[in-house]
Design a protein around this motif. Sequence first.
Motif, PDB file in Angstrom:
ATOM      1  N   LEU A  37       0.823  -1.202   0.000  1.00  0.00           N
ATOM      2  CA  LEU A  37       0.000   0.000   0.000  1.00  0.00           C
ATOM      3  C   LEU A  37       0.859   1.255   0.000  1.00  0.00           C
ATOM      4  N   PHE A  38       1.895   1.282   0.840  1.00  0.00           N
ATOM      5  CA  PHE A  38       2.735   2.473   0.882  1.00  0.00           C
ATOM      6  C   PHE A  38       3.479   2.674  -0.428  1.00  0.00           C
ATOM      7  N   LYS A  39       3.959   1.585  -1.029  1.00  0.00           N
ATOM      8  CA  LYS A  39       4.656   1.706  -2.314  1.00  0.00           C
ATOM      9  C   LYS A  39       3.730   2.264  -3.384  1.00  0.00           C
ATOM     10  N   GLN A  40       2.478   1.827  -3.386  1.00  0.00           N
ATOM     11  CA  GLN A  40       1.512   2.352  -4.358  1.00  0.00           C
ATOM     12  C   GLN A  40       1.258   3.841  -4.132  1.00  0.00           C
ATOM     13  N   ILE A  41       1.073   4.225  -2.857  1.00  0.00           N
ATOM     14  CA  ILE A  41       0.830   5.632  -2.542  1.00  0.00           C
ATOM     15  C   ILE A  41       2.040   6.473  -2.917  1.00  0.00           C
ATOM     16  N   ASP A  42       3.231   5.990  -2.577  1.00  0.00           N
ATOM     17  CA  ASP A  42       4.464   6.731  -2.852  1.00  0.00           C
ATOM     18  C   ASP A  42       4.665   6.936  -4.351  1.00  0.00           C
ATOM     19  N   GLN A  43       4.451   5.888  -5.139  1.00  0.00           N
ATOM     20  CA  GLN A  43       4.644   5.994  -6.584  1.00  0.00           C
ATOM     21  C   GLN A  43       3.620   6.927  -7.215  1.00  0.00           C
ATOM     22  N   MET A  44       2.349   6.782  -6.807  1.00  0.00           N
ATOM     23  CA  MET A  44       1.314   7.648  -7.374  1.00  0.00           C
ATOM     24  C   MET A  44       1.543   9.106  -6.998  1.00  0.00           C
ATOM     25  N   THR A  45       1.899   9.358  -5.744  1.00  0.00           N
ATOM     26  CA  THR A  45       2.131  10.733  -5.294  1.00  0.00           C
ATOM     27  C   THR A  45       3.308  11.349  -6.031  1.00  0.00           C
ATOM     28  N   ALA A  46       4.374  10.560  -6.233  1.00  0.00           N
ATOM     29  CA  ALA A  46       5.535  11.069  -6.971  1.00  0.00           C
ATOM     30  C   ALA A  46       5.133  11.485  -8.392  1.00  0.00           C
ATOM     31  N   ASP A  47       4.289  10.695  -9.034  1.00  0.00           N
ATOM     32  CA  ASP A  47       3.831  11.049 -10.385  1.00  0.00           C
ATOM     33  C   ASP A  47       3.004  12.332 -10.376  1.00  0.00           C
ATOM     34  N   ILE A  48       2.120  12.455  -9.393  1.00  0.00           N
ATOM     35  CA  ILE A  48       1.271  13.651  -9.315  1.00  0.00           C
ATOM     36  C   ILE A  48       2.116  14.900  -9.084  1.00  0.00           C
ATOM     37  N   LEU A  49       3.044  14.822  -8.137  1.00  0.00           N
ATOM     38  CA  LEU A  49       3.866  15.988  -7.816  1.00  0.00           C
ATOM     39  C   LEU A  49       4.770  16.379  -8.978  1.00  0.00           C
ATOM     40  N   GLN A  50       5.232  15.394  -9.717  1.00  0.00           N
ATOM     41  CA  GLN A  50       6.045  15.687 -10.901  1.00  0.00           C
ATOM     42  C   GLN A  50       5.235  16.462 -11.941  1.00  0.00           C
ATOM     43  N   LEU A  82       4.896  23.558 -18.996  1.00  0.00           N
ATOM     44  CA  LEU A  82       5.750  22.696 -19.806  1.00  0.00           C
ATOM     45  C   LEU A  82       5.054  21.394 -20.207  1.00  0.00           C
ATOM     46  N   SER A  83       3.845  21.188 -19.715  1.00  0.00           N
ATOM     47  CA  SER A  83       3.158  19.918 -19.965  1.00  0.00           C
ATOM     48  C   SER A  83       2.396  19.958 -21.284  1.00  0.00           C
ATOM     49  N   ASP A  84       2.310  18.784 -21.894  1.00  0.00           N
ATOM     50  CA  ASP A  84       1.507  18.617 -23.104  1.00  0.00           C
ATOM     51  C   ASP A  84       0.088  18.259 -22.687  1.00  0.00           C
ATOM     52  N   ASP A  85      -0.901  19.017 -23.162  1.00  0.00           N
ATOM     53  CA  ASP A  85      -2.284  18.841 -22.698  1.00  0.00           C
ATOM     54  C   ASP A  85      -2.820  17.422 -22.884  1.00  0.00           C
ATOM     55  N   PRO A  86      -2.700  16.819 -24.075  1.00  0.00           N
ATOM     56  CA  PRO A  86      -3.206  15.445 -24.224  1.00  0.00           C
ATOM     57  C   PRO A  86      -2.498  14.455 -23.293  1.00  0.00           C
ATOM     58  N   ALA A  87      -1.177  14.636 -23.147  1.00  0.00           N
ATOM     59  CA  ALA A  87      -0.429  13.734 -22.264  1.00  0.00           C
ATOM     60  C   ALA A  87      -0.878  13.898 -20.819  1.00  0.00           C
ATOM     61  N   LEU A  88      -1.089  15.135 -20.383  1.00  0.00           N
ATOM     62  CA  LEU A  88      -1.533  15.386 -19.010  1.00  0.00           C
ATOM     63  C   LEU A  88      -2.922  14.816 -18.774  1.00  0.00           C
ATOM     64  N   LYS A  89      -3.816  14.981 -19.762  1.00  0.00           N
ATOM     65  CA  LYS A  89      -5.168  14.435 -19.646  1.00  0.00           C
ATOM     66  C   LYS A  89      -5.107  12.908 -19.494  1.00  0.00           C
ATOM     67  N   GLY A  90      -4.248  12.273 -20.290  1.00  0.00           N
ATOM     68  CA  GLY A  90      -4.105  10.821 -20.179  1.00  0.00           C
ATOM     69  C   GLY A  90      -3.546  10.397 -18.826  1.00  0.00           C
ATOM     70  N   GLU A  91      -2.610  11.186 -18.290  1.00  0.00           N
ATOM     71  CA  GLU A  91      -2.042  10.869 -16.986  1.00  0.00           C
ATOM     72  C   GLU A  91      -3.071  11.026 -15.873  1.00  0.00           C
ATOM     73  N   ILE A  92      -3.904  12.037 -15.968  1.00  0.00           N
ATOM     74  CA  ILE A  92      -4.946  12.229 -14.949  1.00  0.00           C
ATOM     75  C   ILE A  92      -5.909  11.043 -14.955  1.00  0.00           C
TER      76      ILE A  92
END
Length: 360
Positions: A152-165, A174-184
């Motif tokens: 559970l902590f590894k999942q939270i840590d990885q997801m949070t790192a992606d969000i903060l990035q 600097l983000s590409d809109d389609p790429a950001l939409k897909g990431e969300i």
Amino acid sequence: MKLGARMLKTGIAVTVALYIANLIGLPSATYAGIAAAFAIQPNIYRSFQTMFEQIYANIFGVSIATLIVFTLGNDPLIIGFTTIIVIGFCMYLKMNENTTALAIIAVLAVMETTEMMLLNFTGLRFSSLTLGIVSAFFVNMLFFPPKYELRLFKQIDQMTADILQWLRISTRHLSDDPALKGEIDRLDLEIAHIDHTYSLYSEERIYRRKARIPKMRKLVIFRQMIVTSKTSLETLRAIYQYDDKIDTIPKEFQQVLVDELDKIIYSHERLLLSAMGKIKKNQRKLVEDITTPNIPHLVDTLFLVYEKDEKDRHSLLPLASRLMEYHKEILYLQKLLYSYHKFHEGINLNFKKKKRRILP
């Protein structure tokens, strides 16, 4: 393809059930293997629940099938009608799909044509299915016990790192809109997986009284970690939605927004690193002492920007509200972590994976 623990446990349970059935001389060992395959669950608590539920379903399926064979016979049409009755009963009791399937298998096992005495035949089929269910329970309890806390902590840590990035990238345009939409969209699915893992972790039972209270506190900490990560994702979503409006406001406000968000991100990252034991424990120097996000200042700056334009004055207030909510959740998470270390100083959170010892 990754071979998971549940796959291995299913194979072991089937093997054990078949060996025991052959050892005690059950003529229908295959049914024991089938029952074992249906009875494996992701944790011990669910396995314990499922064992009794499937035994009840097995008893009901065998009893109904025996009664129908005695009274109406075992014509294919009658077998189909009996299957409908059993499915309806299982749905009425809100049994899961595996339990329902096992009840159907019990019906088919009993209602097949045989020259053996019906009661003896029924007893053998019932014994085989029950053997498979019980074998799966013991295999689930003894082999590869799940470590949902670390997962559970590894999942939270990885997801949070992606969000903060993505937050850092998005605030600097600097983000590409389609790429950001897909990431969300992907992160929304990740949160659903995390909620499921949290549910499995919360179901684990602690029978030692000394370890029960720390486990309950960990549950609260994990829940707040998930809430904080969800709030950070909502902040990212708000930045994505209001990105075009942010471009139109003065550079001064854009810089204030970036600075305040960087402070919140830093606070979030520092709390996760602290939970992992990667930061020195220094209770005299809290997160606010190092970098304190000043969200009221951000809102005041926003009002100054639009004080002459009543039409668009409140257009970015939802974004500021998200930031305030994000900061509030971070402060609450910090309070929980501080409380845990205060009351359970000698008990580690166990969020770090243990290193394997390499033998010379």
